[in-house]
Design a protein around this motif. Structure first.
Motif, PDB file in Angstrom:
ATOM      1  N   ALA A 191     -17.109  53.176  46.254  1.00 30.70           N
ATOM      2  CA  ALA A 191     -18.455  53.685  45.989  1.00 30.70           C
ATOM      3  C   ALA A 191     -19.424  52.529  45.766  1.00 30.70           C
ATOM      4  O   ALA A 191     -19.057  51.494  45.192  1.00 30.70           O
ATOM      5  N   PRO A 192     -20.688  52.686  46.205  1.00 33.70           N
ATOM      6  CA  PRO A 192     -21.664  51.597  46.058  1.00 33.70           C
ATOM      7  C   PRO A 192     -21.842  51.129  44.618  1.00 33.70           C
ATOM      8  O   PRO A 192     -21.953  49.925  44.367  1.00 33.70           O
ATOM      9  N   VAL A 193     -21.870  52.049  43.655  1.00 32.19           N
ATOM     10  CA  VAL A 193     -22.068  51.666  42.248  1.00 32.19           C
ATOM     11  C   VAL A 193     -20.899  50.816  41.770  1.00 32.19           C
ATOM     12  O   VAL A 193     -21.088  49.794  41.071  1.00 32.19           O
ATOM     13  N   LYS A 194     -19.683  51.207  42.146  1.00 33.21           N
ATOM     14  CA  LYS A 194     -18.511  50.420  41.751  1.00 33.21           C
ATOM     15  C   LYS A 194     -18.554  49.038  42.391  1.00 33.21           C
ATOM     16  O   LYS A 194     -18.256  48.025  41.736  1.00 33.21           O
ATOM     17  N   ALA A 195     -18.918  48.997  43.687  1.00 32.22           N
ATOM     18  CA  ALA A 195     -18.987  47.708  44.378  1.00 32.22           C
ATOM     19  C   ALA A 195     -20.031  46.797  43.749  1.00 32.22           C
ATOM     20  O   ALA A 195     -19.808  45.590  43.572  1.00 32.22           O
ATOM     21  N   LEU A 196     -21.178  47.351  43.403  1.00 35.52           N
ATOM     22  CA  LEU A 196     -22.235  46.555  42.782  1.00 35.52           C
ATOM     23  C   LEU A 196     -21.765  45.998  41.434  1.00 35.52           C
ATOM     24  O   LEU A 196     -21.993  44.820  41.121  1.00 35.52           O
ATOM     25  N   PHE A 197     -21.102  46.824  40.658  1.00 36.20           N
ATOM     26  CA  PHE A 197     -20.624  46.377  39.350  1.00 36.20           C
ATOM     27  C   PHE A 197     -19.572  45.276  39.498  1.00 36.20           C
ATOM     28  O   PHE A 197     -19.596  44.274  38.764  1.00 36.20           O
ATOM     29  N   ILE A 198     -18.650  45.438  40.436  1.00 38.66           N
ATOM     30  CA  ILE A 198     -17.605  44.433  40.644  1.00 38.66           C
ATOM     31  C   ILE A 198     -18.200  43.112  41.106  1.00 38.66           C
ATOM     32  O   ILE A 198     -17.813  42.031  40.651  1.00 38.66           O
ATOM     33  N   SER A 199     -19.184  43.179  42.017  1.00 36.22           N
ATOM     34  CA  SER A 199     -19.745  41.958  42.605  1.00 36.22           C
ATOM     35  C   SER A 199     -20.585  41.163  41.616  1.00 36.22           C
ATOM     36  O   SER A 199     -20.886  39.993  41.861  1.00 36.22           O
ATOM     37  N   VAL A 200     -20.977  41.769  40.510  1.00 33.06           N
ATOM     38  CA  VAL A 200     -21.741  41.033  39.496  1.00 33.06           C
ATOM     39  C   VAL A 200     -20.929  39.842  38.969  1.00 33.06           C
ATOM     40  O   VAL A 200     -21.473  38.767  38.655  1.00 33.06           O
ATOM     41  N   PHE A 201     -19.618  40.010  38.886  1.00 31.09           N
ATOM     42  CA  PHE A 201     -18.781  38.981  38.271  1.00 31.09           C
ATOM     43  C   PHE A 201     -18.496  37.807  39.207  1.00 31.09           C
ATOM     44  O   PHE A 201     -18.069  36.750  38.755  1.00 31.09           O
ATOM     45  N   ALA A 202     -18.707  38.012  40.529  1.00 30.70           N
ATOM     46  CA  ALA A 202     -18.427  36.932  41.471  1.00 30.70           C
ATOM     47  C   ALA A 202     -19.339  35.721  41.247  1.00 30.70           C
ATOM     48  O   ALA A 202     -18.850  34.587  41.087  1.00 30.70           O
ATOM     49  N   PRO A 203     -20.674  35.872  41.217  1.00 33.41           N
ATOM     50  CA  PRO A 203     -21.523  34.703  40.943  1.00 33.41           C
ATOM     51  C   PRO A 203     -21.300  34.112  39.552  1.00 33.41           C
ATOM     52  O   PRO A 203     -21.394  32.891  39.367  1.00 33.41           O
TER      53      PRO A 203
END
Length: 590
Positions: free
Chosen positions: A149-161
């Motif tokens: 889901a887009p919301v889950k993907a957005l939340f996960i990708s926050v931690f990459a940077p």
């Protein structure tokens, strides 16, 4: 920071445009369906690695002198860093492709970052593979979802940077220059990369929904066309049925022309070029022969492959359909230009081929079942109790000596009985009046043998003359009562046959005043021929099978022993009256 964030969003638009094109590629479905092998893994590792590199080149250079908004920086000075959206490709590689694809894309992106140099080059060599690996591990928790889901993907990708900024500080041992650089590029990269991943996933989901809607629409259209064409194809491939099918297909598909063939000749051609394609003409094109031999759909993309061709027909889809596992014919869909044959037309042609083939196989199975049922009915109807024939012939031999006139009457009645039996077995159903005539002929023979020892009464409600009934239904039941129900009875035997209407059905009962059915026979008589000395059960079994085959389980024989004694056989048949009426005697005593 605000200026840098806006610049990153502007540059990210180029990456999202590439993403939009990506979601339209058929090969992208391998990732979505998780049909991964090593070749696919390497291919998508390279692809997402290149997407990440593209995100790097579309980034913004940040150095001691401030922000450099020039695009496509080739190399960086030691004090410079790139604020970019490269992590979008790495995170998406891990979420869609798993650990191997995410790590592979991260290694490629990290090596490129090291080659460009700058303050963050060495840190990205370590951070990007780790980010791809972690994204692939996280994707395992959402393995049941086709796309996260887009919301889950957005939340996960926050931690990459955030992870990447941490590695930068570790590599540079938290020097003042590194801390200042992280303060400048950290927040903009977190915002840009996380929102970019969310938009990426949203675009993928939109493309999938669009594809599913298109597939559902095409499936519905294929079913609709198959339903309209099937009634004609089920009648067999003739010139008439082929022409009707071709008209339906051309109208529904809006093709320039449609032809239907068998495996040897053209049966119908409607639309452009009709005068050039005469029904009965032999199939001559190489692609048509290839379609018949291979059973695969063929596409003629040049006019030279359509022979004899019409100047207005420039392309065609040749669709084979099967019956009984073998190619039975072709459906040719002609178009004026090869540009009209889109992937959706090809997919539709494949679906139409499968649907028609499946429906034809179902129709063939139904025909075979009907033929088998008809053959079984005819075999059951043709069976005559040999004991009845032998007993009647012995009675005739005896009567010839003592009563020649009676012997002559019995011989005539036996001939009539045999002739009626052969005539009636030509049809699975006969009018009730014929069945009663058949029964009365049989009773006329039986009366000679049993004289005053037997009384048989037949009662039928008026208006049932034309009701349909399987032939030779009543006679075997009465014969069973005579030979087995009344066996050993010393006083007068009585049999009563009643036919009464009750609503939409006719209830038929055969009662006798004999000894009744034994308990073991009540459970199995009618379902299988009984063995032993009590009863052969063959006549009852045959009648029961024919009733069930023709009218369904509700018409099966019901065998009981009434409280007042004797035995009863009852069954029901549908009441179907017509205007035809013939007189039947309401009672018959013998």
């Amino acid at each position: 920071m605000q200026q840098l964030t806006l610049l990153l969003f502007e540059r990210m638009g180029l990456l999202l445009l590439i993403t939009f094109i990506l979601t339209r590629l058929p090969q992208f479905r391998y990732l979505l369906d998780r049909r991964m092998d090593w070749k696919t893994g390497v291919t998508f590792s390279l692809f997402f690695g290149l997407v990440s590199i593209g995100g790097t080149y579309s980034g913004v250079t940040v150095g001691p002198g401030g922000i450099d908004s020039s695009i496509l920086a080739v190399s960086l000075d030691p004090g410079e860093a790139m604020a970019d959206s490269a992590l979008i490709g790495i995170v998406m590689a891990g979420l869609l492709g798993g650990v191997a694809v995410g790590t592979g894309a991260g290694i490629l992106s990290g090596v490129h970052a090291l080659w460009m140099g700058g303050m963050t080059g060495m840190a990205e060599v370590w951070s990007t593979p780790i980010i791809g690996l972690l994204a692939g591990l996280v994707a395992r928790f959402f393995a049941e979802e086709r796309v996260i889901a887009p919301v889950k993907a957005l939340f996960i990708s926050v931690f990459a940077p955030i992870l990447q900024m941490g590695v930068i500080l570790i590599v540079h041992e938290s020097s003042p220059a590194a801390i200042e650089m992280v303060n400048i590029i950290g927040v903009p990269m977190v915002i840009a990369n996380s929102i970019g991943v969310g938009v990426f996933v949203t675009m993928i989901l939109a493309a999938l929904r669009e594809e599913e809607r298109a597939a559902a629409s095409e499936t519905q259209r294929a079913l609709h066309i198959a339903e309209m064409a099937l009634p004609y194809l089920k009648q067999g491939l003739t010139f008439q049925t082929a022409e009707a099918t071709a008209y339906i297909l051309r109208r529904e598909l809006r093709a320039s022309a449609v032809a239907v063939t068998d495996t040897e000749e053209i049966l119908a051609h409607v639309g452009i070029g009709t005068k050039r394609h005469v029904p009965g003409e032999r199939i001559r094109t190489e692609l048509s022969r290839k379609a018949i031999e291979s059973g695969d759909i063929q596409i003629a993309r040049v006019k030279e492959q359509i022979q004899p061709h019409h100047p207005s027909l420039g392309a065609a889809i040749i669709v084979p359909f099967r019956s009984g596992g073998q190619v039975a014919g072709l459906i040719k869909l002609y178009y004026q230009s090869v540009r009209q044959i889109r992937p959706v037309e090809e997919a539709f042609a494949k679906g139409l081929s499968k649907l028609i083939s499946i429906q034809l196989d179902i129709a063939m199975a139904e025909q075979l079942r009907d033929l088998m049922k008809d053959a079984e009915l005819k075999a059951l109807q043709a069976q005559i109790n040999p004991h009845f024939l032998f007993n009647t012939l012995n009675a005739i031999v005896t009567l010839i000596r003592v009563n020649p006139d009676a012997a002559r009457r019995v011989t005539v009645q036996l001939g009539s009985y045999m002739r009626m039996n052969l005539t009636m077995t030509q049809s699975p159903l006969v009018p009730l009046y014929k069945e009663l005539e058949h029964l009365h002929t049989y009773l006329g023979i039986v009366k000679i043998r049993f004289e005053e020892q037997l009384a048989i009464t037949c009662v039928c409600d008026p208006g049932l003359e034309s009701v349909s009934i399987p032939p030779s239904t009543l006679q075997p039941l009465v014969e069973n009562s005579i030979n087995h129900g009344l066996k050993g009875k010393t006083d007068r035997g009585e049999i009563r046959v009643e036919l009464r209407r009750s609503g939409d059905v006719v209830i038929v009962t055969v009662d006798d005043n004999g000894s009744g059915f034994s308990a073991p026979l009540l459970d199995k008589l009618g379902d299988s021929p009984a063995d032993g000395s009590e009863s052969t059960g063959l006549g009852i079994y045959n009648v029961n099978r024919r009733l069930i085959n023709l009218f369904g389980p509700a018409a099966r024989l019901r065998l009981t022993n009434p409280p007042e004694g004797g035995a009863r056989i009852a069954f029901t048949i549908p009441y179907q009256a017509d205007e035809r009426r013939e007189t039947i005697d309401e009672g018959h005593d013998s």
